[in-house]
Scaffold this motif. Structure first.
Motif, PDB file in Angstrom:
ATOM      1  N   LEU A 185     -27.656 -77.524 -34.931  1.00  0.00           N
ATOM      2  CA  LEU A 185     -27.496 -78.504 -33.852  1.00  0.00           C
ATOM      3  C   LEU A 185     -28.622 -79.523 -33.859  1.00  0.00           C
ATOM      4  CD1 LEU A 185     -26.367 -76.076 -30.992  1.00  0.00           C
ATOM      5  CD2 LEU A 185     -24.962 -77.834 -32.084  1.00  0.00           C
ATOM      6  N   ASN A 190     -27.357 -82.924 -32.030  1.00  0.00           N
ATOM      7  CA  ASN A 190     -26.555 -82.502 -30.877  1.00  0.00           C
ATOM      8  C   ASN A 190     -27.164 -81.329 -30.126  1.00  0.00           C
ATOM      9  OD1 ASN A 190     -24.464 -84.398 -31.381  1.00  0.00           O
ATOM     10  ND2 ASN A 190     -23.604 -83.046 -32.954  1.00  0.00           N
ATOM     11  N   ASN A 195     -25.313 -76.899 -25.341  1.00  0.00           N
ATOM     12  CA  ASN A 195     -24.574 -76.845 -26.603  1.00  0.00           C
ATOM     13  C   ASN A 195     -24.916 -75.589 -27.396  1.00  0.00           C
ATOM     14  OD1 ASN A 195     -23.218 -79.220 -26.155  1.00  0.00           O
ATOM     15  ND2 ASN A 195     -24.577 -80.474 -27.416  1.00  0.00           N
ATOM     16  N   ARG A 198     -23.168 -72.653 -25.788  1.00  0.00           N
ATOM     17  CA  ARG A 198     -21.737 -72.724 -26.090  1.00  0.00           C
ATOM     18  C   ARG A 198     -21.466 -72.294 -27.535  1.00  0.00           C
ATOM     19  NH1 ARG A 198     -21.565 -76.818 -22.022  1.00  0.00           N
ATOM     20  NH2 ARG A 198     -22.717 -78.273 -23.339  1.00  0.00           N
ATOM     21  N   LYS A 199     -22.336 -72.713 -28.458  1.00  0.00           N
ATOM     22  CA  LYS A 199     -22.180 -72.325 -29.869  1.00  0.00           C
ATOM     23  C   LYS A 199     -22.324 -70.820 -30.032  1.00  0.00           C
ATOM     24  CE  LYS A 199     -21.728 -73.296 -34.243  1.00  0.00           C
ATOM     25  NZ  LYS A 199     -20.465 -73.837 -34.781  1.00  0.00           N
ATOM     26  N   ALA A 257     -18.583 -78.991 -26.753  1.00  0.00           N
ATOM     27  CA  ALA A 257     -19.945 -79.426 -27.045  1.00  0.00           C
ATOM     28  C   ALA A 257     -20.116 -80.892 -26.652  1.00  0.00           C
ATOM     29  CB  ALA A 257     -20.256 -79.242 -28.524  1.00  0.00           C
TER      30      ALA A 257
END
Length: 259
Positions: A185, A190, A195, A198-199, A257
């Motif tokens: 990321l 990002n 994020n 969430r990943k 994301a």
């Protein structure tokens, strides 16, 4: 299944070359044993051979043997140098090794991705980031992890091996995967805690389950057969295959994301 086939394909040429050399030298010694010395030339002539052909075959076999001996000498010299480096600078040696292997893994992973999408360019920054994960995290972490896991669970019995393998699956593996996700990321621009979480929520469980089918076998071999000082190198080599998969998963877009 794929990792075993890939490893077999890596070792197959090493098995085939000595076999080819061995079989290529069978014909002439058999003729020499079966025929008296003064009848060697007639026997070879009846078979369509000649002294010149025998000489050429001997020269060819000798050349192959010399080449094989040279390769063996180079390999042994390289192994000796690596062993000396491992003895003098263990963390640096293991870290550099991990960095190189992680870079190769990402190169292969991107090659697989480009085979499905021809227009996708090679991402050099992604390869560099993967290399940094190996150099700055995995190499040093693996050194201290295996050093301490043998202190916590000494010995190479089946029970001790299973204990070490279970600890790896519960702690080292998942933590490394989360770091790999974060690095992916970061290099794509990002990264945020949202994020990242969430990943982890989206892909960690699947990656962990995939690892259960691969790493316990690696652990069983490394903890019961490989000398402790060589375990990180063995694991690094095995991670070449695993990181191809992990690189693809880590760089896969996650639903929800925020860019």
């Amino acid at each position: 299944m794929i990792p075993r086939i890939f490893l077999f394909s890596l070792w197959l040429p090493l098995v085939q070359l000595p076999a080819a050399v061995a079989f290529s030298s069978i014909d002439l010694p058999l003729n020499r044993r079966l025929a008296p010395k003064h009848n060697v030339l007639p026997v070879l002539t009846l078979r369509g051979g000649s002294e010149q052909e025998v000489s050429n075959n001997d020269s060819s076999t000798t050349s192959i043997s010399l080449s094989q001996n040279t390769l063996s000498a180079v390999f042994l010299a390289g192994a000796q140098l690596y062993s000396q480096s491992l003895e003098k600078n263990p963390i640096i040696t293991k870290s550099v090794t991990a960095g190189l292997i992680f870079a190769v893994s990402d190169l292969i992973a991107q090659g697989i991705e480009r085979s499905a999408d021809k227009k996708k360019p090679h991402d050099k920054k992604r390869t560099f980031a993967a290399s940094l994960v190996g150099l700055l995290y995995f190499g040093p972490a693996a050194h201290f992890w295996y050093d301490n896991i043998f202190k916590l669970f000494p010995g190479t019995s089946l029970f001790s091996t299973l204990q070490k393998a279970a600890m790896g699956q519960m702690f080292f593996g998942p933590s490394f995967t989360c770091i790999f996700f974060a690095t992916s990321l970061l290099q794509s621009g990002n990264f945020s805690l949202g994020n990242w979480f969430r990943k982890i929520k989206s892909d960690l469980a699947g990656a962990w389950l995939a690892g259960v089918g691969y790493w316990p076998l690696v652990d069983l071999i490394s903890f019961s057969v490989i000398p402790m000082r060589w375990i990180p190198l063995f694991v690094n080599v095995c991670s070449l295959i695993w990181n191809i998969y992990l690189s693809i998963v880590a760089n896969r877009k996650t639903k929800g994301a925020v860019a």
